[in-house]
Scaffold this active site. Structure first.
Site, PDB file in Angstrom:
ATOM      1  N   LYS A 178       0.356  -3.086  -2.176  1.00 42.55           N
ATOM      2  CA  LYS A 178      -0.753  -2.147  -1.962  1.00 42.55           C
ATOM      3  C   LYS A 178      -0.764  -1.637  -0.522  1.00 42.55           C
ATOM      4  O   LYS A 178      -1.016  -0.452  -0.275  1.00 42.55           O
ATOM      5  CB  LYS A 178      -2.087  -2.812  -2.298  1.00 42.55           C
ATOM      6  CG  LYS A 178      -3.309  -1.919  -2.062  1.00 42.55           C
ATOM      7  CD  LYS A 178      -3.246  -0.624  -2.874  1.00 42.55           C
ATOM      8  CE  LYS A 178      -4.367   0.346  -2.516  1.00 42.55           C
ATOM      9  NZ  LYS A 178      -5.692  -0.102  -2.967  1.00 42.55           N
ATOM     10  N   SER A 219      -8.409  -4.678  -2.186  1.00 44.72           N
ATOM     11  CA  SER A 219      -7.271  -4.450  -1.288  1.00 44.72           C
ATOM     12  C   SER A 219      -7.550  -5.181   0.012  1.00 44.72           C
ATOM     13  O   SER A 219      -8.362  -4.719   0.827  1.00 44.72           O
ATOM     14  CB  SER A 219      -7.073  -2.950  -1.038  1.00 44.72           C
ATOM     15  OG  SER A 219      -6.747  -2.289  -2.229  1.00 44.72           O
ATOM     16  N   LYS A 273      -9.074   0.722   7.184  1.00 50.93           N
ATOM     17  CA  LYS A 273      -8.972  -0.728   7.012  1.00 50.93           C
ATOM     18  C   LYS A 273      -7.613  -1.125   6.462  1.00 50.93           C
ATOM     19  O   LYS A 273      -6.988  -2.082   6.921  1.00 50.93           O
ATOM     20  CB  LYS A 273     -10.099  -1.204   6.088  1.00 50.93           C
ATOM     21  CG  LYS A 273     -10.065  -2.691   5.727  1.00 50.93           C
ATOM     22  CD  LYS A 273      -9.400  -2.966   4.389  1.00 50.93           C
ATOM     23  CE  LYS A 273     -10.093  -2.315   3.224  1.00 50.93           C
ATOM     24  NZ  LYS A 273      -9.422  -2.664   1.926  1.00 50.93           N
TER      25      LYS A 273
END
Length: 280
Positions: free
Chosen positions: A162, A89, A230
């Site tokens: 995502k 990701s 993140k």
């Protein structure tokens, strides 16, 4: 069956590689754990040189860039026509750049959702960016790893999907934490409130699974606060490039910053409940 190089054998990558091995694929592993079936290689380049497909499953954008283009990286070992699938990701913009740098190879970005359990049970949701004919080449591998597999669009679109997923998950976890903390402070049993909410319009997998962790105060990581922070940073960065405000995403990221500052970055993201209880 395919010859697969696998780079990134952590909490998610290890069960994913194990599922591929059980399906009969020949694996070439870089930094694989003991007991994992396959040939253990000394570098990512060596794993790539043996493979017709290379899969990466790494924590963040710099990790993927280093694995691809660093010393003894994947790019040094690639043969023309090799398919590279990044299931990490990472940044959608960086994904497009990486694909362009790998001249002569096919590239898919295919981040996943479903956590460690989904990786173990091969029930991951897989969001894919790339050309349709390349997606069809990879489909048998994706079907070994997951159940909900969608070609979103061109290169980078999988990462965009995502990021959207992580916005929904992050904000919902924060909402569940607020609701259960409110119930507790108001004198109601959070466990009973959660059960009641599970029968109404507030029902969700996050209320079911992460709400249970909050009630039981068990925060062993399924997905770490540090990694979710993140992902929300990626969302805010991409939104800024689009001149788009994501105020609740930003506030949830700040709550995750507080959790990390308090030493909870390696706990499950449901530990935002702890952060709120401390009055953050």
């Amino acid at each position: 069956m395919m010859r697969i190089g696998f780079v990134g054998l952590g909490v998610m990558g290890t069960p994913m590689a194990a599922n591929l091995a059980r399906a009969g694929h020949e694996l070439f592993l870089y930094r694989g754990r003991e007991g994992l079936d396959g040939t253990h290689c000394a570098s990512a380049a060596e794993a790539a040189a043996e493979a017709e497909v290379v899969i990466l499953m790494l924590p963040d954008t710099p990790d993927v860039e280093n694995a691809l283009f660093g010393p003894e990286g994947v790019a040094e070992g690639l043969k023309p026509g090799t398919l590279v699938i990044d299931m990490s990701s990472i940044s959608p913009a960086a994904t497009k750049e990486f694909a362009q740098r790998l001249v002569g190879c096919d590239y898919l970005d295919a981040p996943v959702s479903g956590g460690e359990v989904g990786a173990q049970q091969a029930t991951l949701t897989i969001m894919v960016g790339g050309r349709p004919e390349v997606f069809e080449r990879a489909r048998p591998l994706f079907e070994t790893l997951g159940k909900n597999i969608t070609l979103i669009g061109a290169t980078g679109a999988g990462q965009t999907a995502k990021v959207a997923n992580q916005i929904v998950v992050g904000l919902t976890i924060e909402a569940v934490a607020e609701a259960l903390l409110f119930a507790e402070r108001a004198g109601a049993d959070p466990a009973v409130v959660r059960e009641a909410l599970m029968g109404g319009f507030a029902q969700s997998r996050i209320l079911e699974l992460r709400g249970e962790r909050m009630v039981e105060q068990t925060f062993e990581p399924g997905f770490r606060v540090r990694l979710h922070r993140k992902d929300l940073a990626l969302a805010i960065q991409a939104a800024a490039e689009l001149d788009l405000a994501l105020p609740n995403t930003a506030s949830t990221q700040q709550l995750m910053n507080a959790a990390i500052a308090d030493g909870d970055g390696e706990l499950d993201h449901s530990a935002l409940y702890k952060t709120l209880r401390r009055g953050r």
